[in-house]
Scaffold this active site. Structure first.
Site, PDB file in Angstrom:
ATOM      1  CE  LYS A  87      76.976 -51.289  17.263  1.00  0.00           C
ATOM      2  NZ  LYS A  87      76.115 -50.374  18.061  1.00  0.00           N
ATOM      3  CD  GLU A  91      71.366 -84.530  -6.174  1.00  0.00           C
ATOM      4  OE1 GLU A  91      71.862 -85.033  -5.163  1.00  0.00           O
ATOM      5  OE2 GLU A  91      72.019 -84.291  -7.220  1.00  0.00           O
ATOM      6  CE  LYS A 112      71.606 -80.557 -16.520  1.00  0.00           C
ATOM      7  NZ  LYS A 112      72.055 -79.226 -16.950  1.00  0.00           N
ATOM      8  CG  ASP A 156      71.333 -72.381 -16.379  1.00  0.00           C
ATOM      9  OD1 ASP A 156      70.552 -71.741 -17.079  1.00  0.00           O
ATOM     10  OD2 ASP A 156      72.414 -72.826 -16.811  1.00  0.00           O
ATOM     11  CD  GLU A 163      76.186 -75.817 -11.818  1.00  0.00           C
ATOM     12  OE1 GLU A 163      75.987 -75.322 -12.937  1.00  0.00           O
ATOM     13  OE2 GLU A 163      76.705 -76.937 -11.639  1.00  0.00           O
ATOM     14  CE1 TYR A 191      76.014 -80.002  -8.321  1.00  0.00           C
ATOM     15  CE2 TYR A 191      76.886 -82.190  -8.769  1.00  0.00           C
ATOM     16  CZ  TYR A 191      76.761 -80.852  -9.100  1.00  0.00           C
ATOM     17  OH  TYR A 191      77.400 -80.342 -10.218  1.00  0.00           O
ATOM     18  CE  LYS A 232      68.874 -79.464 -20.674  1.00  0.00           C
ATOM     19  NZ  LYS A 232      69.857 -78.609 -19.983  1.00  0.00           N
ATOM     20  CB  CYS A 284      79.695 -59.178 -49.505  1.00  0.00           C
ATOM     21  SG  CYS A 284      80.491 -59.781 -47.994  1.00  0.00           S
ATOM     22  CB  CYS A 300      84.261 -57.747 -49.199  1.00  0.00           C
ATOM     23  SG  CYS A 300      83.297 -58.965 -50.140  1.00  0.00           S
ATOM     24  CB  CYS A 335      80.185 -63.084 -50.190  1.00  0.00           C
ATOM     25  SG  CYS A 335      81.649 -62.135 -50.686  1.00  0.00           S
ATOM     26  CB  CYS A 341      85.266 -61.796 -48.272  1.00  0.00           C
ATOM     27  SG  CYS A 341      83.827 -61.396 -47.258  1.00  0.00           S
TER      28      CYS A 341
END
Length: 670
Positions: free
Chosen positions: A32, A120, A122, A124, A178, A226, A314, A408, A411, A424, A430
């Protein structure tokens, strides 16, 4: 009090409250009280018609922007080498230890300290690069290609944890971080959103790359910082000093930064992060390990892509189960029909998954998925790759049958099965094949027609009857200006890009043609050997198979492609319209080099020389660098993480150099 002075006082006060609330998570006043002061500032701005540069009212977002303007970073934004498992992480640390030891042996009077490490999270989200001059935020951009990004200053100003001004006022700095959307913010946003957002990463990236800053403001993004990538005058002794600088200048630094003198402690901390990952209020896809000492970073330096002093660890691929609902069939550039599975929506690694890879009908059979519709299947998502279906949860054939198409889906032409794939053969009529071929022709590694996209190819096909690449060179301003979403500027830009593409090198032109079973390395071999388009088109299978990297199947594909009257007519049409592929210049012959006359294959990661530099130096010394190992290969250079090519070389008894230092010594001896 003078209105301007009062505005400056209010701005300082409100920014102080913002900093404590959004960066430190330590509110100083009630909502407020904050709103009362904010309304007072808004009224003064309306009265004076002035909005000062660091006013918090700027954070609501401004007018719709015309487009993103490119921004050249003051210093490169590097990618990080990746360690997919603990073994690769230990290899990285071993290499760091050797490099430091080698340097200290050669420079005992100025030796480097024993390595210490920072860990640190990583994040996303979307990488941000902020530029401050004399303490004021003057630019913000995406990473882009690491050298040039997209300017998104108006969007970034809406992030309340990003300081519009900082205490440091001695010149210019660039700060990297990030942009993210907290998971709790995403959940609250979706409670009332007309179109709920699917996941936090896309929500953040979509907001920051949105031309309407008000949309960015509505997403209530946050950001962690960072790195100081560039500075006019400030230097840091270590990573800790850099983090202190960021905190002192009101940047939001993630609290999960830890420091370690022992690598076993690094490994323990990574295990802990994996275990607690699901409890975070934002997405992470790994952790980053960096050497803390700045002089060591400078000595170790960079490869052509990565800093040697940092690595991204990772997380392992995550798996779950869901229900396979349906399979659709898509048509590619070569006419190959690829199945795409739709599954019951499920959260996996922080992303809502609804589509999964199935590869081909052979993959469906191999994974026992022929009778799997409506049943539960295992799926896996690795990094940002589209998830794949691993197989059925049960071994029973208890689901509905996946029906393979006979014609296909685009087509209606009858399909032909070749090995595990359906094709195809209606290549001339196509639409998906035509659009994909034109898109490939214009792509960066091919004719590099800037601003061109698949949507552009589809629009030109539908409205201007562009059915082959050669038709691009017949387009006029009058053709383009009548199309939807094509103003004068866009039409002229596209025509200029098409005109500029006429002089691309022969290798790029051959790659642009989309010859089946050939990639960039093969088209480079063709260009370097034959040195003219006419000679390549006239080459026989016998001539082609004598070249490195070209076997019988590839040779047959090349000869068949240039024997096709449709392809011949398209190439001739392009030549008549001014396309003139640049023929490679003959290099001075080198006959006394260790590498001269040898066919060499590079595999794995070279940390002191990048792949492109290594290739250029080998070719300058008379070697032929190819992409695959065969009996014609004379030598294999195997860097870190070398895989199947190294195995094949060992099976064939081909000499291998696995020591990068030895490889460099041989290069330098010539």
């Amino acid at each position: 009090m003078d209105p301007m002075n009062k505005m400056e006082q209010l701005i300082e006060q409100l920014n102080q409250y913002n900093y404590h609330y959004y960066t430190l998570d330590q509110p100083l006043v009630s909502d407020k009280e904050y709103d009362r002061l904010y309304d007072e500032l808004t009224a003064l701005e309306a009265q004076t018609g002035v909005q000062l540069p660091d006013s918090p009212t700027l954070r609501v977002g401004g007018e719709l922007l015309d487009g993103f303007k490119p921004h050249r970073h003051l210093a490169p934004l590097w990618s990080l080498d990746k360690a997919q498992n603990e073994e690769q992480l230990l290899l990285w640390n071993g290499r760091v230890q050797r490099l430091i030891q080698d340097y200290n042996t050669k420079h005992p009077e100025n030796s480097l300290p024993a390595p210490s490490y920072a860990i640190e999270l990583k994040f996303d989200g979307l990488t941000l690069n902020l530029t401050y001059t004399d303490g004021k935020l003057v630019q913000a951009s995406t990473r882009g290609n690491g050298v040039v990004g997209e300017g998104i200053l108006a969007q970034v100003k809406t992030i309340k944890s990003v300081p519009l001004s900082i205490p440091y006022q001695d010149g210019t700095i660039e700060v990297q971080g990030e942009g993210i959307m907290n998971l709790s913010v995403l959940a609250k946003y979706n409670e009332t959103a007309a179109e709920p957002l699917k996941n936090a990463r896309n929500a953040a990236a979509g907001a920051l790359r949105n031309l309407n800053p008000r949309t960015t403001a509505e997403r209530k993004l946050s950001a962690f910082f960072y790195n100081v990538g560039y500075s006019d005058g400030i230097e840091f002794a270590n990573h800790q000093e850099m983090m202190s600088f960021l905190r002192d200048n009101r940047f939001k630094v993630n609290p999960y930064v830890s420091y370690h003198d022992d690598f076993s402690s690094v490994m323990d901390t990574l295990h802990s992060i994996v275990e607690t990952r699901s409890g975070l209020d934002y997405l992470i896809d790994g952790a980053v390990i960096k050497l803390t000492d700045m002089r060591t970073r400078e000595v170790l330096g960079y490869t052509d892509k990565f800093p040697r002093w940092a690595v991204a660890f990772k997380f392992e691929a995550e798996e779950t189960t869901t229900v396979l609902e349906s399979v659709t069939w898509n048509v590619g550039r070569t006419g190959k029909i690829t199945p795409l599975a739709k599954v019951e929506a499920v959260e996996l690694a922080g992303v809502t998954v609804q589509n999964c890879t199935l590869n081909n009908i052979g993959d469906i059979e191999r994974k026992n998925l022929k009778f799997a519709l409506g049943t539960r299947v295992f799926i896996r998502r690795s990094n940002d790759v589209i998830p794949e279906i691993l197989g059925k949860v049960t071994g029973e054939q208890d689901g509905q049958e996946i029906i393979y198409p006979e014609s296909c889906p685009a087509c209606g032409f009858p399909l032909e099965q070749r090995g595990a794939h359906l094709f195809c053969n209606n290549s001339l009529d196509c639409k998906p094949q035509i659009v994909s071929r034109i898109t490939h022709f214009a792509s960066r590694d091919a004719m590099d027609i800037e601003t061109f996209s698949e949507k552009t190819a589809e629009q030109l096909h539908d409205e201007l009857q562009v059915h082959e690449a050669a038709d691009l060179y017949t387009l006029t301003f009058e053709d383009l200006i009548k199309l939807d979403r094509f103003g004068e500027k866009k039409a002229n830009n596209l025509l200029a890009a098409i005109e500029q593409s006429k002089g691309r090198d022969l290798s790029s032109f051959l790659y642009a043609l989309g010859i089946p079973n050939t990639g960039k390395s093969t088209t480079k071999v063709l260009a370097d050997h034959f040195r003219s388009l006419a000679a390549v088109m006239a080459a026989t299978e016998e001539e082609l198979v004598s070249l490195p990297d070209i076997g019988g199947i590839v040779a047959e594909s090349i000869v068949s492609f240039f024997a096709d009257p449709f392809n011949q007519a398209g190439i001739q049409k392009m030549l008549e319209l001014g396309v003139s592929p640049k023929e490679p210049q003959a290099a001075a012959a080198v006959t006394d080099s260790f590498f001269s006359g040898k066919t060499v294959v590079l595999t794995g990661t070279l940390h002191q020389l990048g792949r492109d530099e290594a290739t250029a130096r080998l070719e300058a010394l008379g070697a032929k660098v190819t992409g695959s190992v065969s009996k014609k290969t004379d030598l294999v250079i195997a860097g870190e993480k070398a895989g199947s090519k190294l195995t094949k070389a060992q099976e064939l008894g081909i000499p291998v150099i696995e020591d990068e230092n030895e490889f460099i010594r041989l290069l330098n001896d010539n």
